[in-house]
Enzyme design. Structure first.
Site, PDB file in Angstrom:
ATOM      1  N   LYS A 289       0.839  -1.202   0.000  1.00 42.07           N
ATOM      2  CA  LYS A 289       0.000   0.000   0.000  1.00 42.07           C
ATOM      3  C   LYS A 289       0.875   1.254   0.000  1.00 42.07           C
ATOM      4  CE  LYS A 289      -3.844  -2.435   2.050  1.00 42.07           C
ATOM      5  NZ  LYS A 289      -4.507  -2.966   3.222  1.00 42.07           N
TER       6      LYS A 289
ATOM      7  N   GLN B 109      -4.895  -1.945   9.364  1.00 44.65           N
ATOM      8  CA  GLN B 109      -4.715  -3.263   8.731  1.00 44.65           C
ATOM      9  C   GLN B 109      -5.301  -4.354   9.628  1.00 44.65           C
ATOM     10  OE1 GLN B 109      -3.320  -3.748   5.590  1.00 44.65           O
ATOM     11  NE2 GLN B 109      -4.047  -5.836   5.841  1.00 44.65           N
TER      12      GLN B 109
ATOM     13  N   ASP C 181     -11.473   2.573   3.810  1.00 45.30           N
ATOM     14  CA  ASP C 181     -11.871   1.181   3.602  1.00 45.30           C
ATOM     15  C   ASP C 181     -13.393   1.076   3.454  1.00 45.30           C
ATOM     16  OD1 ASP C 181      -9.892  -0.720   3.332  1.00 45.30           O
ATOM     17  OD2 ASP C 181      -9.500  -0.860   5.486  1.00 45.30           O
TER      18      ASP C 181
END
Ligand code: NDP
Length: 284
Positions: A53, A97, A120
């Site tokens: 990422k 994460q 997200d």
């Protein structure tokens, strides 16, 4: 033989577009979109995802920072970091994460991220916005699937779409996005009786099950578009999807491979969400 939907190529196209948009963003606002990624603990797979990422951000010209916290970090410590990033002006997106170590409360932590920085799209506020079709950010994997379809000239409009899987991250939002694209959508799960009878109805079949080779050719309507979200390891330890590619390739009209299908799209859509969040923040 089906046409391969090449996620690597499509993802590359979108990233090139994002790099251009970032340049425009920078000349307009004097800054670039910024993403903060928080990782707690040493999980090797999570570390690889986070590194990818960070690298992807650099490739399109974003600012990014990675916060690596020890596995024994307290809930208060993680929350304090999120609070700080929520207020940090050069950060437009925050990502935690997953999975988190067991002693941390995932829901409380995810809810702490301001909805406008929730790239997200896991926050209930953003989930609700998706439900009513008035959204800024979309969950990355289903959004990636919609891009793969659109950029392959496939619309869900008027089609019967069958999604196998009902997770909050993939199955449910996937079904919602296909519905917004005017598909007629069936969601299947582990309690669905006679799954094959359902999948055989699908013009567009999306598999998000998490079982290697689960979808076989006899479950697929000839000419269907088959999207494989699964990431599994087969008996030989090789990366594979939920779809038995060799056999389904003979029946479907289009198919995504694993690797090289949906996988590359997920980070790309995270980048898209970060740009969207940055635009929303600076155009206020
Ligand atoms: P979950 O385990 O959360 O969900 C799996 C779903 O499959 C559940 O809804 C489950 O039903 C359903 N299911 C399990 N067994 C059957 C069965 N025999 N018949 C019908 N349905 C069944 O997984 P995720 O949604 O998080 O992920 C799915 C797959 O996608 C995984 O392989 C994951 O690694 C991959 N993935 C890939 C991403 C990418 O970037 N390409 C991103 C995210 C995930 P029930 O609800 O009844 O238990």
């Amino acid at each position: 033989m089906a046409t391969i939907i090449d996620g690597k190529r499509i993802s590359g196209e979108i990233r090139a577009e994002l790099a251009e948009k970032t340049k425009e963003f920078q000349s307009k606002h004097g800054t670039v979109p910024g993403l903060a990624v928080i990782i707690v603990g040493e999980d090797p797979a999570s570390r690889v995802y986070v590194r990818n990422k960070h690298k992807a951000c650099a490739e399109v010209g974003f600012y990014s920072e990675v916060h690596e916290l020890p596995a024994d970090s307290t809930q208060e410590h993680v929350i304090a970091l999120i609070d700080r990033l929520n207020e940090q002006e050069n950060i437009h997106g925050i990502l935690v994460q997953l999975p988190l170590p067991k002693h941390l409360d995932e829901q409380t932590i995810l809810l702490r991220i301001k909805p406008e920085k929730d790239v997200d799209a896991f926050h209930p506020y953003n989930v609700g916005k998706i439900m009513i079709g008035d959204y800024n950010v979309l969950p990355c994997t289903p959004a990636g699937v919609m891009q793969l379809l659109a950029r392959s000239g496939v619309s869900a409009a008027g089609k019967h779409c069958v999604v196998i899987g009902r997770s909050n991250i993939v199955g449910k939002p996937m079904a919602m996005l296909l519905l917004h694209d005017n598909g007629t959508v069936t969601i299947c799960h582990s309690r669905t009786p006679d799954l094959k009878a359902q999948t055989l109805q699908a013009d567009i079949l999306v598999a998000a099950v998490g079982r290697a080779g689960f979808v076989t050719a006899d479950m697929v309507k000839p000419g269907a578009v088959v999207i494989d979200v699964g990431i599994n390891r087969n008996a030989e330890g090789k990366l594979c999807g939920d779809v038995d590619f060799e056999s389904v390739n003979e029946v479907a009209s289009m198919i995504t491979p694993v690797p090289g299908g949906v996988g590359p799209m997920t980070i790309t859509m995270l980048l898209q969400n970060t740009l969207t969040a940055a635009e929303a923040a600076l155009n206020k």
